[in-house]
Structure formats: structure tokens, C-alpha cells
Design an enzyme around this catalytic site. Structure first.
Site, short mmCIF file in Angstrom:
data_model
loop_
_atom_site.label_atom_id
_atom_site.label_comp_id
_atom_site.label_asym_id
_atom_site.label_seq_id
_atom_site.Cartn_x
_atom_site.Cartn_y
_atom_site.Cartn_z
N LYS A 211 0.83 -1.25 -0.15
CA LYS A 211 -0.22 0.09 -0.01
C LYS A 211 0.94 1.14 -0.13
CE LYS A 211 -4.03 1.88 2.53
NZ LYS A 211 -4.82 1.67 3.53
N SER B 68 -9.85 1.53 2.57
CA SER B 68 -9.02 2.49 1.61
C SER B 68 -7.88 1.59 1.04
CB SER B 68 -8.24 3.51 2.57
OG SER B 68 -7.38 2.93 3.72
N SER C 178 -9.95 -0.62 6.70
CA SER C 178 -9.38 -0.34 5.73
C SER C 178 -8.73 -1.60 4.86
CB SER C 178 -8.66 0.69 5.44
OG SER C 178 -9.07 2.09 5.49
#
Lengths: 472, 475, 103
Positions: free
Chosen positions: A74, A149, A173
Site C-alpha cells: 500500500k 482504503s 481499511s
């Protein structure tokens, strides 16, 4: 091939890491144009690293438990010399001078980083539509979101771009996009995985965790990244529990509680509740003792979270001021420079949360908002503690529904926030939780159920998750 | 200004003498090239996290113990405001749960000043203003060096117990001595490692309510602290007597122009939005550990003054005693007492000759000092000679006997003294007759003449004894 | 204000935007105010809770006294420290003129 299989094959010399990485890079080249899981690929470095892994194997040196396994990161994890943007204009082009602890641990375990994945800007969102660099699409249906997210990491695993990925989970997330993309995603106990090098959203809630196609792969990745780090004051000093230790144990005799507040949360699609009940039945069939349990304060989780997380974020994001790194917009004086930089550099959702958090902390409102939310947190912890007196693990839905269409929830922030209603309580409590794919909705899109466990209960959590996976 | 009482509380920031910064392992060092002692943590890079320096906590506890504070469980907060010298745009500081609370400090005169709290926090970077003569308001732009960012500070907040600029100076002087004695600080106000802000208000004599206070900043010496307070008191009295009201605000002391001025425009609201720092965990000092620190602390200045005063037979607040302790000269007194020499004489010599040559103290050993005192007490050297020898010992080192010999200093005694006295008596036969007849005061005349005749070398005390003996014998 | 905070106004939002160094247009101000009000209205459920004797949890961990030895380690080379800066002069970070002293 799963990560466990790849690592086994590479370590035994059966497969070359370079071949593995080439295959995945090829898949990315072919399909990521339509998915947009990655913001930045490090193909050359990955091939170079894979070659080193192969050399090590050839030289009789064990490259580690993730030998040659491609991993997607990420883009809120710092990678030395590699752009790290948080999907924000304000950090566009920034190359950190250091690696996050998890990134170093992956390298030390023989893993090969493929690149940086898309996210909602600064991890604020539940659809990856808040990325400044365009949304990620759900590999199961490109008209739909992958969740967020950590949507890029979830989509990367779902699309077969990488067997493993790292995300971060502040209010869901990791787990929510895992559910929407049909993969496994876990948020570990707060303090189990070092946050050093994770760009902070809400420091008391953020945890890094794994994405994988299988429960065993997720557990393998967690075991590599878990453990004490002296660079993170909130890192737990005790030896980490093994996520893999219980994978083959089954659930015979385990007590599992179905959390009433999670199955009756606001805005839940009945199909999600139905899958969760099926999961409960499956566990019962496998020998677990399943019962309903109430965690009363969990209903206040969403409200508490949307005061605490923005409050911490408003402070964490103050440093993006155009002085030391990142974007600077010109200004005649420093205040004008600050305002123009931050106004141009941050997207609407980030601004909204900064303002909300600033308000929640401001003089006259602290007690009513932030202070009160901290007390709710105490209540949630107490209620979970009571539940874990009677149960080894808890069960609930992950997300209120399956993947929704791009743009469906962008106009009303509160609607978007409701995506986190089932995942937030674990963050507030600091407890681990894992989302396991469990069935599909009427449109054939994946749904997930969540296994929750008490602090440092990763072994039993993955034990239950493995049983659920096997029962599908 | 009659009819008005001054009320002062001081906030003293001291940098701690740690090897590293408060939350990272960068060197805590003054004067290095800009931006050379920096890392992801103290630059506030995204993803970096603070880890607390154990020695900084140790120093904060030492300070608390030395100031008779409660040392208590504490947490850190974030103080949020935008400023370019602060890399994270918040300062990590202790807020409602400081490590040290509720203590006191005793001024040399005996007055106790309350200490409200002492807490740990991080320092900011250093800003240089370019253009406009280096003044912030006229500058074209500014440059930031983060070497100092994250350096550990302890802020010590007094209660509003001080009543004059003199008392404020005495407080800072005493606090500085305590901080140096604990080893926590080098106490250098001029280098900025000790910084003082003053909360100043005035009220009618007899009133118990506090007036509105102003916080005065930017004093870089004890002298400027006194000047700034005096100015601010006069300004407030003038304001109130003129029918105006003091506005609570922060004011900047301008040393060159000798006045204070308001620091910021009114429309800028400050709201620090304090909240618990989530990247750090509480500091809970173990009582046994605190007791260990207490036991290991050296004696503090007030105690040292009492010891020196007792040995010398002087008052603890006497200038000589205060000076000796302030300059750290009490080991010389201890050595004097141990050797059975005259401690009162030692304090006088230390507070005068030694204090005026304090820069050369390294040349003076306690043993040599005691030897000198003995020579003076025994009459081998006159007071004047002893002073000269001590000065030489300080400037060039060496043993007192050697220096005295080199000067030809030998107190005239024995036969030589008798011979010199014979001469003086012979030259003043009339006076001698009257002295023998009972005119006591004439002894001074003989002593004076003797001093002149021997160029100060005569042991005058011995000479007086000889004179009295001769008179008694009638010759 | 017995437990219940007043509804957020555009003036409040303008104030927090200023504190947070963000500029908002009039149109954004209206929109943000409505959106923030919706979130805060949702939070009214916890405002109504009686949590009198409940201690706050700032952190889910029961850790204390996490300390580091006071041993210096090299940080970043200066070139790396300054590499990402938008403006540098004399090995320092250059910023536009500062209008007020630090608080």
C-alpha cells in the site's frame, strides 16, 4: 500458486523467483490498465531482487519464509528511494530516505516487492475513489469499487497481480476491501506489527496487516511482519502469537459468539446477514459451540471513530506544510504558502476530516466530542472483555454489502462512512479481526464475514478463519 | 510606583545535557553545521515515530527531586500550531499530567518560591531571517535549521510568588545553580540552554486578587530579565493609573530598545488543540527508582550554603557564603575544615581573591590553598602577602611557600623582629617612655612605624605581643 | 450546553479551516458545514450517553515506560535531509517571510 506454494517451490529450487516475478509482472502489464491497483511499479528492482533470491538458493542459503513471493505494498508504507504518495498530490514524487519496518522485514524474509498500490488519499475512505491519481476498480466487476482504503492492495491480490499484499486498517481499511474483492484480509492486534514507516492517519487505531487469497497465506505474511520494533513505542514487547499455529486444528469445542450489534447494524444488506448466519452454522457443523452475544457499546463505535480518527488525523496531517518535503504552492508569506499548499495538495475528503478533527479538538468542544469518544472506547473494550469471558472468538459481517458502483456513495460522506460500521469496533478496542470471503450476493459479487478475537488472539482467529474457508 | 505590588511567576526552559534528542538518536549538540543532526523523526518525515530518551526522563526526575516536587505518572500531549521551526507542526509536551508537580525552591535569603510543575518537552529548530537586518518582520525570507528540533527541554513553572525583579533574578540564579548541580543542564543562559519567560502583573498593595498578567519573552541574560520586568511593571502601572486595562497577551522584550511590545496581531487566534500523544505511552516512574535518584543526588546549593556558613561561623545568606557556593568553591572549605584550618578565613579568601580570578581556578589545588591559609594564620605571611601569593597561585600555579620565597616574603619574626623593634623604640624614646607609663594607645604608633620600617614584612601580631611583654618587664 | 454541543455553523467551519491552514470557498463552506453537521448529528448518540465515571481510553495498550538508551546514532546525511525540500538556501530549509514570533 499460493504464497506458501511459491515460497516452498523457490526454496527447494523447483521454481525460480525470477520466473515467478516475471509471471506476475506480465499479468499486471496485461490487466492493471483496467484495474489500476498500482500507483508505482518497481519491476526492475523486483527482478533484480528475485535474481538475488535465486542466487541465494543456488548457493545453499535459505532466503527466508517468503522466498521469491511477490508482494504489493500500500502506498502509505515508506519505501527507501521509491515514490510514496499516500495517493495525495501533497506527497507526489516524494521518495522517503528510509524503509518502513515491515518493508525491511519482508525483504529479510525473501519477499519481492512489486510496487505501491492505490488507496484513498491518506487512507481516508472506503472505496479508493478518494485517490488523487484515479480510482481502482474491482477485478470482479470494473464498474464497481474495490472497497477501501486499501483498495489497490485488495484488488492486486484479487486480480492475481500478487499473492500477497500489505494494507493498513484504521477503521476497516483492510477488511472491507478484502470482503469486496473476495480475498482474505486481517487487521492484527494493535501493537503487534510495527507502525514505523506507515504514514499515519489515526495513530491510536492504525495497524498494518496482510491481504492474501488464502487464510494460510495471510497467516504466513502476518507471522513475518509481526514482532517487537524498538522504533515504535506502541509496539508490543512480548513474543507475538503465531498466526499459523492453529490453522489445522479445526474448531471442535471452540466457543464462537455471533455479535448481535454487528448483524443488526444500520444499513446492512440482508444477504450479508444471511451469509454470516451460514458461516455460523458452518462453524457449528464443524464442532464449535456458537451462540449470540451482545457487545452493547459497539453501536457507538461509528460515532466515536468519526471523532477520534479525524482528530488524530488533523494533527498527523499538519506536517504537510510545504517546508521540508512534498508540494509547495507559492505564497508571499508563510501563512499564505501553508494555506495554498494544503488547499491545493489535499482532496475534499482529507480536508473534511481535518476540519472535523480540528473541530472535535478545539477549545470548548474537546470534552463533548473527543473526550467523550475516548470514554466510549473504554466502554467498547469493557463490553468486548465481557464477551471474551464467554467466547474464544466472535463472528460478524465485514461490510454492509457487496461492492458498490463507482460514484454511488461519493456525494454523501456519512453514507460512505457507514461502510465501516462492522469493522470499527475492533480498531477502537485494538483487537484483531480477519475478513474471510463467504459466498456472494445476488449479483455474484463476493461477500465477507469477519472473525474477531481478543488482543493477541491471532492464533484462534486464524484457526476459525481457516475452518470457515474450508467450509465454503 | 508606590501603592502597587508586583507579582511575577517565571517559566524557565532548560535544555538537558543528554547525548541525544528527546525522541530520536540524533546528537544533541550545539553549534554544528546546519541540518547535520537530523533524521526522519526530528525532521517530522511521514511515517516516523518518537521513542523517549531514558536519560531525559532521569534528568527530569532529578530536577523534580531537587525542587522537592512530587514525581508522578505522566503522559505526553500534542500542542498543535503551525510554525516552520516545528517539523511536525505540533510540539510533543507534557500538559495536564507533568512528571514533576508541586515543589519549592529556597532563595538564599530563606524565602521559599513555589514550583507549580516541571515537565518534559521538545525544543524547536532555529530560524534565521534573511534581509531587513535579520529582524523577523522586515525579513525577505527565513531559513530553518532543525539541529535543535527535538532537543530535550524541561520547563519549570514557578508559582506567582516573586515580588520584584531582584527576586526574579535571585530565583533564576538559584534555579540555575540547582540545575547545574543535578547535572541536567549546563545553565548557560547566553547560549540559550536556559531560557526565561516572565508572567508579570501588578495589583494594589494589600489586594489579594491577581491583576491581569502579561507573558514577557526573549530575555537572554539575568540583566535583561531584570530590565524587562522593571519596564513591564512600569508600563502596567502607568496603564492602570491612566484608567486603562492590562490586556492578557504575550510581549516581546527588545533588548536594544529597552521595551516590551505585543507579539502578535489580535485577529490570530491560538487554539493548541491539546490531546494525548498517541505515538507514546505513559511514563510511570517506579518509586524505588525515584528514591535511588534522590539518594544519588549531590547536595543542592541551599544545603551547601548552610554547611559553609556553619563551618565559617557566618550567616547562610551572607554574600561571602552565597558567592562561595555559587562558584562551586565549597570543596575548598571542606578541605580547610578537614585540615583543621581557619574556615572563616578560607571563605573570605575564596569570596574575594579566588572569586575575582575564578577563570583560573584550575590552577588552585585545595591542599595548596589550605597550606596558604596555615601560613597566614601562623603569621608566616601577612594578610597583604597572603593575598599576593594567592593571586600568583591562581594565575600561574605553584606552591605558596615557593611563591612567598620568590617574592622575598617572609614575615619578619624572631631576632630580626626584635632588632627592628629596638630601632623603632630608640627612634621614638619619648613615646616609649609614655607608653611604658601607661599610654596604651601609643602601641599603634610603634606598630605603624614598624610596618613602615620593614616594608610590611613584620609579623605585626607578634610585634604587638613583644611590645606588651617589654612594657610589663619595664624596659 | 448540557452535554449537547451546539450545531456546527459556517462560522465554526471557517474558523477550523483557518486553524488547519485550509482555504475554503463560500460554496465549499456551505457544503462542508452541512456534511460535518451530518456526521456530528450522527455522533449525537454518544453525546447523549452518560459516561460520568468512565475513564477515557487514549490507547488500547496497557504499555508504560517505553524508553530508549541515550546513545547517539548517525541520522540522515545532509543532502538526503534537504533532498525533498521545495527550497533550500545555505544548507537550510528556505521559507517565505514569517509574520509573527513563535507562540
Amino acid at each position: 500458486m499460493t504464497a506458501v506454494e511459491i515460497a516452498g517451490a523457490v526454496r527447494s529450487g523447483e521454481h525460480s523467483a525470477v520466473e515467478v516475478v516475471e509471471e506476475h509482472l506480465e499479468r499486471i502489464a496485461r490487466r492493471d490498465g483496467g484495474v489500476h491497483a498500482f500507483l508505482h511499479l518497481t519491476a526492475d528492482a523486483a527482478l533484480e531482487r528475485a535474481a538475488q533470491v535465486d542466487e541465494a538458493v543456488a548457493a545453499g542459503i535459505d532466503p527466508g519464509p517468503l522466498a521469491g513471493v511477490p508482494v504489493a505494498l500500500k502506498d502509505n508504507l515508506c519505501t527507501r528511494g521509491v515514490p510514496t504518495t499516500c495517493a495525495s498530490r501533497i506527497l507526489e514524487g516524494w521518495r522517503p530516505p528510509y524503509d518502513a519496518t515491515v518493508v525491511s522485514r519482508l525483504a529479510a524474509a525473501g519477499a519481492v516487492a512489486l510496487g505501491k498500490t492505490n488507496l484513498d488519499e491518506f487512507a481516508m475512505g472506503s472505496s479508493t475513489e478518494n485517490s488523487a491519481f484515479g480510482p481502482t476498480r474491482n477485478p470482479h466487476d470494473p464498474t464497481r469499487v474495490p472497497g477501501g482504503s486499501s483498495g489497490g492492495s485488495a484488488a492486486a491480490v484479487a486480480a492475481g497481480f500478487a499473492p500477497l499484499a500489505l494494507g493498513s486498517d484504521t477503521g476497516g481499511s483492510i477488511r472491507q476491501p478484502a470482503a469486496l474483492c473476495g480475498v482474505v484480509g486481517a487487521k492484527p492486534t494493535y501493537g503487534l506489527v510495527s507502525r514505523y514507516g506507515l504514514i499515519a492517519f489515526a495513530s491510536s487505531l492504525d495497524q498494518i496487516g496482510p491481504f492474501a487469497e488464502t487464510v494460510a497465506d495471510a497467516a504466513l505474511l502476518l507471522d513475518v511482519i509481526a514482532g517487537h520494533d524498538p522504533a515504535d513505542s506502541t509496539s508490543l514487547p512480548s513474543a507475538p502469537p503465531s498466526a499459523r499455529a492453529g490453522l489445522d486444528r479445526g474448531v471442535e469445542g471452540l466457543r464462537v459468539g455471533l455479535v448481535t450489534e454487528l448483524t443488526t447494524a444500520e444499513g446492512l444488506d440482508p444477504q450479508v446477514v444471511a451469509r454470516t448466519r451460514e458461516a455460523a452454522d458452518a462453524l457449528e457443523a464443524a464442532g464449535a459451540k456458537v451462540d449470540e452475544v451482545s457487545v452493547p457499546a459497539a453501536v457507538y463505535g461509528l460515532s466515536a471513530y468519526y471523532l477520534i480518527a479525524p482528530a488524530e488525523a488533523s494533527s498527523n496531517l499538519a506536517r504537510y506544510d510545504g517546508v521540508r518535503y512534498g508540494l509547495r504552492a507559492p505564497g508571499a508569506d508563510i501563512t499564505e504558502m501553508y494555506v495554498r499548499t494544503r488547499t491545493e495538495g489535499f482532496g475534499a475528503e482529507v480536508k473534511r476530516r481535518i476540519m472535523l478533527g480540528t473541530y472535535a479538538l478545539s477549545a470548548g468542544y474537546y470534552d463533548a466530542y473527543y473526550g467523550k469518544a475516548q470514554k466510549v472506547r473504554t466502554r467498547i473494550l469493557e463490553d468486548f472483555d465481557a464477551a471474551y469471558q464467554r467466547f474464544d472468538a466472535l463472528l460478524g459481517p465485514t461490510a454492509p454489502g457487496g461492492a458498490f458502483a463507482l460514484g454511488a456513495k461519493t456525494t454523501d460522506p456519512l453514507t460512505m462512512y457507514l461502510n465501516d460500521v462492522c469493522t470499527i469496533p475492533s480498531n477502537l478496542a485494538g483487537h484483531p479481526a480477519v475478513s474471510v470471503p463467504y459466498g456472494v450476493d445476488a449479483g455474484g459479487l463476493p461477500l465477507g464475514v469477519q472473525v474477531l478475537a481478543p488482543a493477541l488472539g491471532e492464533t484462534v482467529m486464524f484457526q476459525v478463519a481457516a475452518t470457515l474457508e474450508a467450509s465454503r | 510606583m508606590s501603592g502597587w505590588e508586583t507579582v511575577i511567576g517565571l517559566e524557565v526552559h532548560t535544555e538537558l545535557r543528554t547525548e541525544t534528542k528527546l525522541f530520536c538518536s540524533c546528537a544533541n549538540r550545539f553549534g554544528d553545521e546546519p541540518n547535520t543532526n537530523v533524521c526522519p523523526v526530528c525532521l517530522g518525515l511521514p511515517g516516523s515515530l518518537p521513542v523517549l530518551n531514558a536519560r531525559a526522563v532521569d534528568y527530569a526526575v532529578r530536577i523534580g527531586v531537587a525542587l522537592h516536587c512530587q514525581v508522578q505518572p505522566s503522559i505526553f500531549h500534542r500542542k498543535n500550531y503551525f510554525y516552520p521551526d516545528m517539523p511536525k507542526d505540533y510540539q510533543i509536551s507534557q500538559y495536564d499530567l507533568p512528571i514533576d508537580t508541586d515543589g519549592w525552591l529556597e532563595l538564599p535569603g530563606g524565602k521559599r518560591v513555589g514550583i507549580e510543575r516541571a515537565h518534559l518537552e521538545e525544543d524547536t529548530g532555529k530560524t534565521t531571517h534573511v534581509g531587513g537586518g535579520g529582524r523577523i518582520h522586515d525579513a525577505d525570507h527565513s531559513l530553518v535549521d532543525y539541529n535543535r528540533a527535538g532537543v530535550p527541554l524541561v520547563e519549570i513553572v514557578s508559582r506567582p510568588d516573586l515580588r520584584s525583579a531582584d527576586e526574579a533574578r535571585a530565583y533564576v540564579d538559584e534555579l540555575r545553580a540547582i540545575l547545574v548541580a543535578t547535572g541536567a543542564s549546563d545553565g548557560k543562559m547566553e547560549e540559550g540552554s536556559l531560557r526565561v519567560d516572565a508572567n508579570v502583573s501588578v495589583r494594589p498593595v494589600g489586594s489579594t486578587a491577581f491583576g491581569t498578567r502579561c507573558e514577557v519573552k526573549n530575555m537572554n541574560s539575568l540583566r535583561s530579565l531584570g530590565r524587562a520586568i522593571d519596564y513591564e511593571v512600569a508600563r502596567q502601572v502607568r496603564l492602570v493609573e491612566g484608567g486603562g486595562e492590562v490586556v492578557q497577551e504575550t510581549r516581546h522584550w527588545n533588548e536594544a530598545e529597552g521595551h516590551t511590545s505585543s507579539m502578535r496581531s489580535k485577529e490570530e487566534a491560538f487554539d493548541y488543540r491539546y490531546f494525548p500523544e498517541p505515538d507514546l505511552v505513559p511514563v510511570v516512574p517506579d518509586p524505588a527508582w525515584v528514591d535511588g535518584i534522590r539518594a544519588a543526588l549531590p547536595a543542592m546549593p541551599a544545603e551547601l550554603r548552610r554547611g559553609v556558613a556553619h563551618a565559617a561561623g557566618m550567616a547562610p545568606e551572607s554574600d561571602a557564603v552565597v558567592t562561595v557556593v555559587r562558584l562551586g568553591l565549597e570543596p575548598f572549605v571542606t578541605a580547610t575544615v578537614a585540615a583543621g584550618a581557619d574556615a572563616g578565613l578560607a571563605v573570605r579568601r575564596l569570596a574575594n581573591e579566588v572569586a575575582s580570578e575564578i577563570g583560573s581556578l584550575a590552577n588552585l589545588g585545595p591542599e595548596q590553598f589550605v597550606t596558604l591559609l596555615r601560613m597566614e594564620s601562623a603569621g608566616d605571611l601577612t594578610t597583604a602577602q597572603a593575598r599576593t601569593v594567592l593571586k600568583d597561585m591562581l594565575t600561574g600555579g605553584g606552591d605558596p611557600a615557593g611563591i612567598a620565597a620568590a617574592h622575598g616574603f617572609e614575615a619578619l619574626g624572631g631576632d630580626a623582629l626584635e632588632a627592628a623593634l629596638d630601632e623603632v623604640v630608640a627612634d621614638n624614646a619619648d613615646a616609649w617612655a609614655r607608653y611604658v607609663a601607661g599610654e596604651d594607645k601609643l602601641q599603634g604608633l610603634f606598630i605603624g612605624r614598624l610596618r613602615g620600617a620593614t616594608a610590611g614584612k613584620a609579623d605585626l601580631a607578634a610585634a604587638a605581643a613583644i611590645l606588651r611583654a617589654r612594657r610589663a618587664a619595664g624596659c | 450546553m448540557a452535554g449537547m454541543a451546539q450545531r456546527i455553523t459556517t462560522a465554526d467551519v471557517a474558523h477550523v479551516a483557518r486553524l488547519a491552514r485550509l482555504a475554503v470557498t463560500d460554496e465549499e463552506l456551505e457544503r462542508f458545514t452541512g456534511q460535518l453537521a451530518a456526521v456530528l448529528d450522527h455522533a449525537a448518540d454518544i453525546e447523549a450517553l452518560d459516561l460520568g465515571g468512565v475513564p477515557p481510553t487514549a490507547h488500547p495498550l496497557p504499555l508504560a515506560n517505553v524508553l530508549r538508551e541515550d546513545v547517539a546514532r548517525p541520522g540522515l546525511p545532509r543532502e538526503e535531509a534537504l533532498a525533498a525540500a521545495p527550497a533550500v538556501e545555505d544548507d537550510r530549509f528556505r521559507v517565505p517571510r514569517i509574520l509573527g514570533e513563535a507562540p
